[in-house]
Design a protein around this motif. Sequence first.
Motif, PDB file in Angstrom:
ATOM      1  N   ILE A  59       0.853  -1.121   0.099  1.00 18.55           N
ATOM      2  CA  ILE A  59      -0.101   0.057  -0.120  1.00 18.55           C
ATOM      3  C   ILE A  59       0.708   1.154   0.112  1.00 18.55           C
ATOM      4  O   ILE A  59       1.868   1.437   0.737  1.00 18.55           O
ATOM      5  CB  ILE A  59      -1.002   0.054   1.209  1.00 18.55           C
ATOM      6  N   PRO A  60       0.580   2.165  -0.830  1.00 21.26           N
ATOM      7  CA  PRO A  60       1.570   3.415  -0.973  1.00 21.26           C
ATOM      8  C   PRO A  60       1.609   4.121   0.461  1.00 21.26           C
ATOM      9  O   PRO A  60       0.567   4.121   1.117  1.00 21.26           O
ATOM     10  CB  PRO A  60       0.677   4.473  -1.957  1.00 21.26           C
ATOM     11  N   ARG A  61       2.580   4.791   0.727  1.00 21.96           N
ATOM     12  CA  ARG A  61       2.743   5.186   2.136  1.00 21.96           C
ATOM     13  C   ARG A  61       1.709   6.810   2.103  1.00 21.96           C
ATOM     14  O   ARG A  61       1.620   7.132   3.342  1.00 21.96           O
ATOM     15  CB  ARG A  61       4.092   5.803   2.394  1.00 21.96           C
ATOM     16  N   ASP A  62       1.552   7.164   0.908  1.00 18.35           N
ATOM     17  CA  ASP A  62       0.784   8.479   1.211  1.00 18.35           C
ATOM     18  C   ASP A  62      -0.730   8.019   1.229  1.00 18.35           C
ATOM     19  O   ASP A  62      -1.716   8.883   1.281  1.00 18.35           O
ATOM     20  CB  ASP A  62       0.969   9.336   0.127  1.00 18.35           C
ATOM     21  N   THR A  65       3.222   3.830  16.719  1.00 14.21           N
ATOM     22  CA  THR A  65       4.025   2.983  15.716  1.00 14.21           C
ATOM     23  C   THR A  65       3.937   3.770  14.439  1.00 14.21           C
ATOM     24  O   THR A  65       5.119   3.988  13.838  1.00 14.21           O
ATOM     25  CB  THR A  65       3.688   1.480  15.616  1.00 14.21           C
ATOM     26  N   PHE A  66       2.955   3.909  13.947  1.00  6.40           N
ATOM     27  CA  PHE A  66       2.699   4.363  12.611  1.00  6.40           C
ATOM     28  C   PHE A  66       2.871   6.140  12.390  1.00  6.40           C
ATOM     29  O   PHE A  66       3.138   6.543  11.359  1.00  6.40           O
ATOM     30  CB  PHE A  66       1.446   4.003  11.904  1.00  6.40           C
ATOM     31  N   ARG A  67       2.649   6.715  13.517  1.00  2.00           N
ATOM     32  CA  ARG A  67       2.995   8.064  13.564  1.00  2.00           C
ATOM     33  C   ARG A  67       4.405   8.391  13.245  1.00  2.00           C
ATOM     34  O   ARG A  67       4.940   9.090  12.385  1.00  2.00           O
ATOM     35  CB  ARG A  67       2.692   8.597  15.080  1.00  2.00           C
ATOM     36  N   LYS A  68       5.381   7.491  13.857  1.00  3.46           N
ATOM     37  CA  LYS A  68       6.752   7.433  13.710  1.00  3.46           C
ATOM     38  C   LYS A  68       7.297   7.199  12.157  1.00  3.46           C
ATOM     39  O   LYS A  68       8.087   7.587  11.649  1.00  3.46           O
ATOM     40  CB  LYS A  68       7.722   6.377  14.626  1.00  3.46           C
ATOM     41  N   GLU A  69       6.170   6.377  11.624  1.00  2.00           N
ATOM     42  CA  GLU A  69       6.625   5.922  10.212  1.00  2.00           C
ATOM     43  C   GLU A  69       6.106   6.720   9.051  1.00  2.00           C
ATOM     44  O   GLU A  69       6.265   6.563   7.866  1.00  2.00           O
ATOM     45  CB  GLU A  69       6.177   4.464  10.044  1.00  2.00           C
ATOM     46  N   GLY A  70       5.058   7.880   9.496  1.00  3.51           N
ATOM     47  CA  GLY A  70       4.636   8.823   8.790  1.00  3.51           C
ATOM     48  C   GLY A  70       3.326   8.251   7.877  1.00  3.51           C
ATOM     49  O   GLY A  70       2.813   8.781   7.041  1.00  3.51           O
TER      50      GLY A  70
END
Length: 236
Positions: A55-58, A80-85
């Motif tokens: 899945i695209p990160r944006d 967790t996913f805040r840190k990974e953007g």
Amino acid sequence: MINTTQRTSAPEIMDDFQMEGDHLRQTLDEIAGINQLLGGNRITVQGVRQLLQSIPRDKTVSIVDLGCGNGDMLRTLAKTFRKEGRQIQFTGIDANRSTIDHAIALSATYPEITYHCADIFSEEFATSKYDIVLCTLTLHHFENAAIINLLQLLRRNAGIGIVINDLHRSRMAYYLFCLFSFMWGLGTMAKEDGRISILRGFKRKELVALATSLNIVQYTLRWKWAYRYQWIISNL
């Protein structure tokens, strides 16, 4: 010796959706603490990461947690996913109003998490759509027929997939939990429901049989410490 040949149908105390009060909140927090201590949350985080690989990160992704308890799993994922953007919208669902209120209070600094008190077998939930759905220590609360109906629904409505994190039913797991609960000083409800939860858990062959009966072919099923199964189902 405890018999783990078949899943027990004994009810858990927390299956009473009208329960409320300090005892309930204490038990919810104890369960969350056990998951943190024994690495249970990590199993679900790994499963979500696996489904997000393509899945695209944006892309904004919606994740729903069934039987969310005090919301600890969603807060762990959010951090967790805040840190990974990653841009993720989280929704916790539980049938107990007091449980939802407790989760809301604990998640005040997490604007990306919302909570709803709902019956996952209701017509309202049947029309809900989401990208990923989590069942962390939730599936074992139901009888086999209800599990089949729920998985059929989740396969229709989850755009990306399903992450199931649940208990391996075994004598060793049962007796280790008895020892752990004594040493850790768990409350009465956590002790009693914990033992029943293990006896309501699954053998690997039972989960494989469920996958076969539902014609699920895109999945991974792994045994994890501490006596858990990580079952990741892709709907892509």
